[in-house]
Design a protein around this motif. Sequence first.
Motif, PDB file in Angstrom:
ATOM      1  N   LEU A  90      10.983   4.273   3.616  1.00  0.00           N
ATOM      2  CA  LEU A  90      11.429   3.775   4.913  1.00  0.00           C
ATOM      3  C   LEU A  90      10.365   2.885   5.542  1.00  0.00           C
ATOM      4  O   LEU A  90      10.673   1.807   6.076  1.00  0.00           O
ATOM      5  CB  LEU A  90      11.746   4.944   5.854  1.00  0.00           C
ATOM      6  N   VAL A  91       9.112   3.310   5.471  1.00  0.00           N
ATOM      7  CA  VAL A  91       8.017   2.498   6.008  1.00  0.00           C
ATOM      8  C   VAL A  91       7.874   1.205   5.212  1.00  0.00           C
ATOM      9  O   VAL A  91       7.627   0.132   5.775  1.00  0.00           O
ATOM     10  CB  VAL A  91       6.695   3.300   6.001  1.00  0.00           C
ATOM     11  N   LYS A  92       8.084   1.281   3.912  1.00  0.00           N
ATOM     12  CA  LYS A  92       8.015   0.074   3.079  1.00  0.00           C
ATOM     13  C   LYS A  92       9.094  -0.920   3.486  1.00  0.00           C
ATOM     14  O   LYS A  92       8.832  -2.124   3.616  1.00  0.00           O
ATOM     15  CB  LYS A  92       8.182   0.451   1.599  1.00  0.00           C
ATOM     16  N   VAL A  93      10.323  -0.426   3.696  1.00  0.00           N
ATOM     17  CA  VAL A  93      11.409  -1.301   4.144  1.00  0.00           C
ATOM     18  C   VAL A  93      11.075  -1.906   5.499  1.00  0.00           C
ATOM     19  O   VAL A  93      11.309  -3.099   5.740  1.00  0.00           O
ATOM     20  CB  VAL A  93      12.744  -0.518   4.207  1.00  0.00           C
ATOM     21  N   ARG A  94      10.512  -1.102   6.396  1.00  0.00           N
ATOM     22  CA  ARG A  94      10.117  -1.603   7.717  1.00  0.00           C
ATOM     23  C   ARG A  94       9.093  -2.725   7.580  1.00  0.00           C
ATOM     24  O   ARG A  94       9.197  -3.761   8.246  1.00  0.00           O
ATOM     25  CB  ARG A  94       9.539  -0.441   8.539  1.00  0.00           C
TER      26      ARG A  94
ATOM     27  N   TRP B  45       0.817  -1.211   0.000  1.00  0.00           N
ATOM     28  CA  TRP B  45       0.000   0.000   0.000  1.00  0.00           C
ATOM     29  C   TRP B  45       0.853   1.264   0.000  1.00  0.00           C
ATOM     30  O   TRP B  45       0.409   2.310  -0.478  1.00  0.00           O
ATOM     31  CB  TRP B  45      -0.949  -0.004   1.202  1.00  0.00           C
ATOM     32  N   ILE B  46       2.066   1.154   0.523  1.00  0.00           N
ATOM     33  CA  ILE B  46       2.926   2.337   0.549  1.00  0.00           C
ATOM     34  C   ILE B  46       3.239   2.817  -0.877  1.00  0.00           C
ATOM     35  O   ILE B  46       2.972   3.974  -1.214  1.00  0.00           O
ATOM     36  CB  ILE B  46       4.216   2.064   1.333  1.00  0.00           C
ATOM     37  N   PRO B  47       3.818   1.965  -1.747  1.00  0.00           N
ATOM     38  CA  PRO B  47       4.076   2.450  -3.110  1.00  0.00           C
ATOM     39  C   PRO B  47       2.802   2.733  -3.897  1.00  0.00           C
ATOM     40  O   PRO B  47       2.782   3.639  -4.735  1.00  0.00           O
ATOM     41  CB  PRO B  47       4.890   1.312  -3.752  1.00  0.00           C
ATOM     42  N   LEU B  48       1.720   1.974  -3.642  1.00  0.00           N
ATOM     43  CA  LEU B  48       0.488   2.235  -4.379  1.00  0.00           C
ATOM     44  C   LEU B  48      -0.099   3.593  -4.007  1.00  0.00           C
ATOM     45  O   LEU B  48      -0.648   4.302  -4.852  1.00  0.00           O
ATOM     46  CB  LEU B  48      -0.538   1.129  -4.113  1.00  0.00           C
ATOM     47  N   MET B  49       0.002   3.957  -2.729  1.00  0.00           N
ATOM     48  CA  MET B  49      -0.531   5.250  -2.301  1.00  0.00           C
ATOM     49  C   MET B  49       0.328   6.403  -2.806  1.00  0.00           C
ATOM     50  O   MET B  49      -0.176   7.492  -3.073  1.00  0.00           O
ATOM     51  CB  MET B  49      -0.614   5.298  -0.773  1.00  0.00           C
TER      52      MET B  49
ATOM     53  N   THR C 143      19.692   0.269   2.561  1.00  0.00           N
ATOM     54  CA  THR C 143      18.772  -0.652   3.225  1.00  0.00           C
ATOM     55  C   THR C 143      19.349  -1.149   4.538  1.00  0.00           C
ATOM     56  O   THR C 143      18.637  -1.279   5.540  1.00  0.00           O
ATOM     57  CB  THR C 143      18.462  -1.848   2.301  1.00  0.00           C
ATOM     58  N   LYS C 144      20.656  -1.430   4.558  1.00  0.00           N
ATOM     59  CA  LYS C 144      21.307  -1.924   5.773  1.00  0.00           C
ATOM     60  C   LYS C 144      21.314  -0.848   6.861  1.00  0.00           C
ATOM     61  O   LYS C 144      21.055  -1.141   8.037  1.00  0.00           O
ATOM     62  CB  LYS C 144      22.740  -2.355   5.450  1.00  0.00           C
ATOM     63  N   VAL C 145      21.614   0.397   6.476  1.00  0.00           N
ATOM     64  CA  VAL C 145      21.609   1.504   7.432  1.00  0.00           C
ATOM     65  C   VAL C 145      20.216   1.691   8.018  1.00  0.00           C
ATOM     66  O   VAL C 145      20.043   1.880   9.233  1.00  0.00           O
ATOM     67  CB  VAL C 145      22.097   2.801   6.756  1.00  0.00           C
ATOM     68  N   GLN C 146      19.201   1.631   7.162  1.00  0.00           N
ATOM     69  CA  GLN C 146      17.829   1.807   7.633  1.00  0.00           C
ATOM     70  C   GLN C 146      17.392   0.641   8.517  1.00  0.00           C
ATOM     71  O   GLN C 146      16.689   0.838   9.516  1.00  0.00           O
ATOM     72  CB  GLN C 146      16.883   1.956   6.442  1.00  0.00           C
ATOM     73  N   GLN C 147      17.809  -0.576   8.175  1.00  0.00           N
ATOM     74  CA  GLN C 147      17.451  -1.736   8.989  1.00  0.00           C
ATOM     75  C   GLN C 147      18.019  -1.605  10.398  1.00  0.00           C
ATOM     76  O   GLN C 147      17.326  -1.858  11.391  1.00  0.00           O
ATOM     77  CB  GLN C 147      17.956  -3.023   8.341  1.00  0.00           C
ATOM     78  N   ARG C 148      19.292  -1.192  10.513  1.00  0.00           N
ATOM     79  CA  ARG C 148      19.911  -1.038  11.829  1.00  0.00           C
ATOM     80  C   ARG C 148      19.213   0.055  12.631  1.00  0.00           C
ATOM     81  O   ARG C 148      18.998  -0.081  13.842  1.00  0.00           O
ATOM     82  CB  ARG C 148      21.400  -0.716  11.684  1.00  0.00           C
ATOM     83  N   ALA C 149      18.858   1.139  11.969  1.00  0.00           N
ATOM     84  CA  ALA C 149      18.172   2.227  12.671  1.00  0.00           C
ATOM     85  C   ALA C 149      16.795   1.778  13.156  1.00  0.00           C
ATOM     86  O   ALA C 149      16.401   2.088  14.285  1.00  0.00           O
ATOM     87  CB  ALA C 149      18.042   3.434  11.749  1.00  0.00           C
ATOM     88  N   LEU C 150      16.070   1.039  12.330  1.00  0.00           N
ATOM     89  CA  LEU C 150      14.734   0.573  12.707  1.00  0.00           C
ATOM     90  C   LEU C 150      14.802  -0.463  13.827  1.00  0.00           C
ATOM     91  O   LEU C 150      13.870  -0.571  14.633  1.00  0.00           O
ATOM     92  CB  LEU C 150      14.027  -0.028  11.491  1.00  0.00           C
ATOM     93  N   ALA C 151      15.899  -1.224  13.871  1.00  0.00           N
ATOM     94  CA  ALA C 151      16.058  -2.236  14.920  1.00  0.00           C
ATOM     95  C   ALA C 151      16.597  -1.636  16.219  1.00  0.00           C
ATOM     96  O   ALA C 151      16.664  -2.329  17.242  1.00  0.00           O
ATOM     97  CB  ALA C 151      16.992  -3.341  14.446  1.00  0.00           C
ATOM     98  N   GLY C 152      16.994  -0.356  16.178  1.00  0.00           N
ATOM     99  CA  GLY C 152      17.498   0.296  17.374  1.00  0.00           C
ATOM    100  C   GLY C 152      18.929  -0.060  17.716  1.00  0.00           C
ATOM    101  O   GLY C 152      19.389   0.184  18.831  1.00  0.00           O
ATOM    102  N   THR C 153      19.674  -0.638  16.786  1.00  0.00           N
ATOM    103  CA  THR C 153      21.077  -0.986  17.029  1.00  0.00           C
ATOM    104  C   THR C 153      21.957   0.238  16.760  1.00  0.00           C
ATOM    105  O   THR C 153      21.576   1.142  16.012  1.00  0.00           O
ATOM    106  CB  THR C 153      21.524  -2.144  16.121  1.00  0.00           C
TER     107      THR C 153
END
Length: 334
Positions: A142-146, A80-84, A258-268
């Motif tokens: 970012l929300v899509k990656v999450r 829904w993120i890219p569709l919206m 993607t790796k930078v965003q993954q670490r940030a979303l995981a709180g590492t």
Amino acid sequence: MSETGPFDILFDPGSRNEYLRRNKSVICAISASYVSTFAGYPLDSIKSRLQTTRNKVTIPRLALQVYRDEGVIGFYRGLWIPLMTISFVRAASFTIYTRTKEFCADHAWFSHENILDVAAAGGLGGALSGSLISVGSTPFELVKVRRQLEYSIAESKGERLVKPPNTMQAVRDIFRVGGMKGLYTGFRLHCLRDTLGTALYFFEYDGLRHIMGRSQTGEQGPTPSWMPIHPSLVPFMCGSLAGVSSWALIYPLDVVKTKVQQRALAGTPPRSVFETLHRLIKGPDPNSPKPILLGLARIYRGLGVSALRSVTTHGLLWTLFDVTASYIDKLPVA
């Protein structure tokens, strides 16, 4: 002349046709984007998972694992993120791209009928388009990656995810931790990726279309003798080649993003771009670095599925774009 109202556009064929012609590039881009995005999204989801997994896994095995753990919906998680956003992104992107080329033509920039000028005008339009659109598209991606990496993010936190949050819950979680700034995690990498990638993409597409017989007026002429394909296949071929080649050139940058965003979303704890790239290539243990070829293979993990996604989405995008444009051009004039 009386002003055209919304009801005239809906019920009067002449007004409707005139509206479609005035907004042809935007309408073609939006309609083609919805179809191509839906068709290529499962491959994009697998690509994100391949980029962030530490274990070596084949695409069929990963796809089977996603299906077993999450069902068919797992391939479309975050769709829904890219569709919206696709209507805004494509409309703005193609508007900036076409207006930039018109500006160049009006000021006699890149005005010669040769491949370098044609491609340069397209590349300039692509660079402006990518850089400006990234301001609005970063939070959505970012929300899509999450959404795509919910399970791996939970695993890195030492949690077992029973039911993944929906899109709105994911937005609230990101905003609660980092506020508006949190929604722009990885913005500089995202902007750099989109500026370079979109510039390369339109540079290559316009250059290829010129080679394949399209004039500066936009009309498709006969294809060259060494590539005697039907003119209807030219948009698919040029879109696919431009999509695959431009994506391959910026793919390492997308992996790092993607790796930078993954670490940030995981709180590492965050790492710098160069440290992230170095660890991806050399491995986490400085005393036992991986061979350079193995490290480069890690950087390009998922490129195969990304190439297939590019062939599907960009080939369909330009094919449907040209079909819709042809239909609008043939509408009767009031």
